[in-house]
Write an enzyme that holds these catalytic residues in place. Structure first.
Site, PDB file in Angstrom:
ATOM      1  CG  HIS A  85      -2.028  -1.003   1.108  1.00  0.00           C
ATOM      2  ND1 HIS A  85      -3.074  -1.048   1.990  1.00  0.00           N
ATOM      3  CD2 HIS A  85      -2.254  -2.015   0.224  1.00  0.00           C
ATOM      4  CE1 HIS A  85      -3.897  -2.031   1.667  1.00  0.00           C
ATOM      5  NE2 HIS A  85      -3.407  -2.637   0.597  1.00  0.00           N
ATOM      6  CD  GLU A 136      -2.265   4.179   2.923  1.00  0.00           C
ATOM      7  OE1 GLU A 136      -3.478   4.395   3.102  1.00  0.00           O
ATOM      8  OE2 GLU A 136      -1.847   3.304   2.134  1.00  0.00           O
ATOM      9  CB  CYS A 152      -6.674  -0.479   4.838  1.00  0.00           C
ATOM     10  SG  CYS A 152      -4.967  -1.069   4.852  1.00  0.00           S
ATOM     11  CB  CYS A 183      -2.035   1.362   6.032  1.00  0.00           C
ATOM     12  SG  CYS A 183      -1.527   0.578   4.490  1.00  0.00           S
TER      13      CYS A 183
END
Length: 149
Positions: A70, A72, A96, A99
């Site tokens: 992801h 992040e 999410c 993360c």
């Protein structure tokens, strides 16, 4: 409260999101120092370095979700200890829970994203859980929707 610097960093996160090869959801993240407004790190969602961005993988949602890093997480990995005390900007969806735990552990003090994201059926429950964890951990959460302009 979202200010003009927040808008600039969210716009940068939107630009970085465009680097993703994901055909369905392109996400970008920017980590910035809250006081001097310098960019510490950027990240976008994609496969790990050295792993081929093949169409068969990108278009198979189950395979893609198992392989993707992801935005992040990428930004946090590149920032290292410099992320502590910083602000994380994410576009176009909230982090999410997977993360969020990393964001909290890295010492990010504030997370800013475009909108609440709670109404999207794919991401709403995840966004609510992430925000709940951020609040418990003392991480400030702001979104562009907070700014009436």
């Amino acid at each position: 409260m979202v200010d003009h610097w927040d808008k600039r960093f969210l716009d940068l996160a939107a630009h970085v999101a465009g680097w993703s090869k994901d055909p369905s959801t392109k996400v970008g993240a920017v980590i910035a120092h809250p006081r001097n407004k310098r960019v510490i790190s950027v990240g976008f969602n994609g496969f790990p370095s050295g792993v081929e961005d093949r169409a068969d993988r990108l278009e198979d949602r189950d395979t893609k979700y198992q392989m993707v890093v992801h935005a992040e997480t990428n930004a946090l990995l590149f920032a290292g200890p410099a992320a502590e005390g910083a602000t994380l900007y994410v576009h176009p969806i909230p982090p999410c829970p997977r993360c969020a735990v990393l964001i909290i552990q890295a010492g990010i003090r504030r997370v800013v994203f475009d909108h609440e994201g709670f109404t999207d059926p794919r991401w709403g429950d995840q966004a609510r859980l992430s925000v709940e964890m951020f609040q418990e951990a003392g991480v400030t959460v702001d979104h562009r929707g907070s700014d009436p302009s």
